[in-house]
Enzyme design. Structure first.
Site, PDB file in Angstrom:
ATOM      1  N   LYS A  23       0.500  -0.918   0.239  1.00 27.56           N
ATOM      2  CA  LYS A  23       0.132   0.318  -0.122  1.00 27.56           C
ATOM      3  C   LYS A  23       1.136   1.425   0.298  1.00 27.56           C
ATOM      4  O   LYS A  23       1.838   1.513   1.109  1.00 27.56           O
ATOM      5  CB  LYS A  23      -0.611  -0.435   0.987  1.00 27.56           C
ATOM      6  CG  LYS A  23      -2.188   0.803   0.902  1.00 27.56           C
ATOM      7  CD  LYS A  23      -2.042   2.226   0.839  1.00 27.56           C
ATOM      8  CE  LYS A  23      -1.440   3.073   2.031  1.00 27.56           C
ATOM      9  NZ  LYS A  23      -1.460   4.211   1.559  1.00 27.56           N
ATOM     10  N   GLU A  55       9.680   2.414  10.370  1.00 25.13           N
ATOM     11  CA  GLU A  55      10.888   3.213  10.379  1.00 25.13           C
ATOM     12  C   GLU A  55      10.112   4.450  10.644  1.00 25.13           C
ATOM     13  O   GLU A  55       9.253   4.825   9.275  1.00 25.13           O
ATOM     14  CB  GLU A  55      11.395   2.620   8.786  1.00 25.13           C
ATOM     15  CG  GLU A  55      12.459   2.594   8.125  1.00 25.13           C
ATOM     16  CD  GLU A  55      13.575   2.260   9.192  1.00 25.13           C
ATOM     17  OE1 GLU A  55      14.102   3.520  10.047  1.00 25.13           O
ATOM     18  OE2 GLU A  55      13.874   0.881   8.437  1.00 25.13           O
ATOM     19  N   CYS A  65      13.899  11.618   6.873  1.00 25.67           N
ATOM     20  CA  CYS A  65      14.137  10.880   7.765  1.00 25.67           C
ATOM     21  C   CYS A  65      15.527  10.709   8.334  1.00 25.67           C
ATOM     22  O   CYS A  65      15.256  11.597   9.891  1.00 25.67           O
ATOM     23  CB  CYS A  65      13.041   9.306   7.840  1.00 25.67           C
ATOM     24  SG  CYS A  65      13.622   8.069   6.909  1.00 25.67           S
ATOM     25  N   GLU A  82      10.291  16.700  14.375  1.00 31.15           N
ATOM     26  CA  GLU A  82      10.794  16.384  12.566  1.00 31.15           C
ATOM     27  C   GLU A  82      10.087  17.426  12.262  1.00 31.15           C
ATOM     28  O   GLU A  82       8.508  17.247  11.675  1.00 31.15           O
ATOM     29  CB  GLU A  82      10.503  14.861  12.468  1.00 31.15           C
ATOM     30  CG  GLU A  82      10.667  14.718  10.973  1.00 31.15           C
ATOM     31  CD  GLU A  82      10.691  12.750  10.916  1.00 31.15           C
ATOM     32  OE1 GLU A  82       9.830  12.760  10.401  1.00 31.15           O
ATOM     33  OE2 GLU A  82      11.868  12.503   9.942  1.00 31.15           O
TER      34      GLU A  82
END
Ligand code: NAP
Ligand code: MG
Length: 470
Positions: free
Chosen positions: A170, A245, A279, A377
């Protein structure tokens, strides 16, 4: 490319169960370029059934044959490298040269590494009077983000195939066209029907149904910590394996004696690559107070080398961010940095172009460790520069977030840098500008995740053991 109007299930493009569509938008101009079907629980169920049915045959396929098919998949991706790069530029906004070299080149390098590992990996080991069989975990649900749309797919699918697992993917709703091209490459490579299946759709509908499906043995997710937490809880309740992750807020620590100009230029390049949508981006630069002002001026000068604009133009080095929501989010963090008293030395909240989701390359100085721009982040082209008095303070700041994904240390010599790196709570550290390695395990400490991707450690995530005693 022309978008497919169905799902790739059991070796063919099949009509979607429902009629909902997802519009794909070019973030450089806000125009709709295609639409793809929005899958629902019924599509997910069909895909998981196909993957389940294909599992015994694929798991029993000789290692050399699986390896040859992973190599054929790499070849099919290479054969369509220009179309892949064009598509990534169109739906993500990555500058075309970067899309070719990094998005596509990096993905095919990862596919190659798993083709080789698939051929050479020891799926059996002897421990005392036991033979330990390393067997495929089973059916994998792969849920991927938009930031590296091809790479994130390859980094899950290639090792899963090498291990003998079957999958349902997906992909992110923002970048489904790249995923459709990937499915076409799987088909062209001759990978047997049902081994790989694709369901396009949104996270809360298709993603949720896939993560919760009882026919799935392992959920491998890359994306935000918020969604990762939810997926971890769902998988935990069902006693299913999970690999997460997640996000990062990585520190780039410049120790006294390092080559300051090189450290700053490399660090800025690291933050601006992919418009900061990484990331493991080194978004916190830590500099000793004696060199602080020099580093700030170097960084302000370095961002001038990242002109933003049309990602199809040769001189563009910074594309737009992926969508309106991320645009608002990144601008929100820039506003927050100013409010909290950081000093804006480059970029800022003003739109660099009339249309598209562009953010000016931005540098903040006088950032303190407690500010939102030092803790959260941002996922955009925004660098925070902090100062420290001694190594202990540098370490406290470097380790002082909930994340631990990437990192870098610059020092006068490798020994000093490595000694500091050993004390960092993070999954990867680049020593004096060390390069990315497709075989090195990649993954997070703390809230940056669970599990590892890439190389033999990445392959091992898709295996489970069975011990035979003699
Ligand atoms: P996200 O929501 O975590 O999306 C990642 C993937 O999970 C997408 O395929 C998404 O589908 C799917 N998803 C969303 N909700 C789900 C659910 N309840 N169950 C199952 N799957 C679900 O990330 P995002 O919205 O794309 O980006 C938001 C933030 O995440 C970024 O600002 C950044 O901080 C972080 N991020 C991190 C990485 C990384 O590599 N670590 C990558 C991308 C983003 P949809 O695409 O349809 O939402
Ligand atoms: Mg999303």
């Amino acid at each position: 490319m022309k978008a497919q109007d169905g799902m790739y299930i059991d070796g063919a493009w099949r009509p979607a169960a429902g009629s909902d569509l997802i519009d794909v938008v070019n973030p450089a101009d806000g125009q709709v370029i295609a639409s793809v079907p929005a899958g629902n629980a019924e599509d997910v169920d069909a895909a998981v059934r196909a993957a389940r049915a294909a599992l015994p045959g694929w798991a029993a396929t000789p290692q050399a044959e699986r390896a040859a098919l992973v190599a054929a998949l790499r070849d099919a991706l290479v054969a369509h490298k220009d179309e892949l790069a064009d598509t990534i530029t169109a739906e993500l906004g990555a500058p075309l040269a970067f899309a070719k070299a990094v998005h596509v080149g990096g993905s095919t390098a990862v596919a190659s590494s798993f083709a080789e590992l698939a051929a050479s990996y020891a799926f059996e080991e002897r421990i005392g009077n036991s033979t330990v069989l390393l067997e495929p975990v089973g059916v994998v649900a792969a849920i991927t983000p938009w930031n590296y749309p091809l790479y994130q797919i390859v980094a899950k699918v290639a090792p899963a195939l090498a291990a003998g697992c079957t999958l349902v993917l997906k992909p992110a709703e923002d970048t489904p066209l790249t995923a459709q091209l990937f499915a076409r490459a799987v088909h062209e490579a001759g990978i047997p029907a049902g081994v790989f299946n694709l369901v396009t759709g949104t996270g809360p509908v298709a993603g949720q149904a896939l993560a919760a499906h009882e026919g799935v043995d392992l959920v491998s997710f890359t994306g935000s910590t918020a969604v990762g937490r939810k997926i971890g809880a769902t998988a935990g309740a069902a006693v299913k394996r999970v690999a997460l992750e997640l996000g990062g807020k990585s520190a780039n620590v410049v120790l006294p004696g390092a080559d300051l100009a090189k450290a700053v230029a490399t660090g800025v390049g690291h933050v601006m690559a992919n418009t900061g949508q990484r990331c493991n981006a080194l978004t916190r630069m830590l500099v000793h107070r004696d060199q602080y002002e020099e580093a700030v001026s170097l960084a302000a000068a370095a961002v001038a080398k990242y002109p933003s604009g049309d990602p199809r133009q040769d001189d563009t080095r910074l594309g737009p961010v992926v969508n309106a929501q991320q645009h608002e989010r990144v601008l929100g963090y820039i506003a927050r940095g100013i409010e909290e008293g950081a000093r804006l030395v480059a970029g800022g909240p003003d739109a660099p172009h009339e249309q598209g989701y562009f953010v000016a390359p931005t540098v903040f100085a006088d950032v303190t460790p407690d500010m939102a721009i030092a803790q959260e982040e941002i996922f955009g082209p925004v660098l925070s520069i902090l100062s420290y008095e001694d190594e202990e303070e540098a370490l406290r700041i470097a380790n002082g977030t909930v994340y631990g994904l990437g990192g870098a240390v610059w020092a006068a010599d490798e020994e000093t840098a490595v000694a500091f790196a050993r004390r960092m709570e993070t999954g990867q550290v680049d020593i004096n500008g060390g390069r990315y390695n497709v075989l090195a395990p990649f993954g997070g400490h703390k809230q940056s995740g669970v599990g590892r991707e890439l190389g033999s450690h990445g392959l091992a995530e898709y295996l489970q053991t069975k011990s035979l005693q003699f």
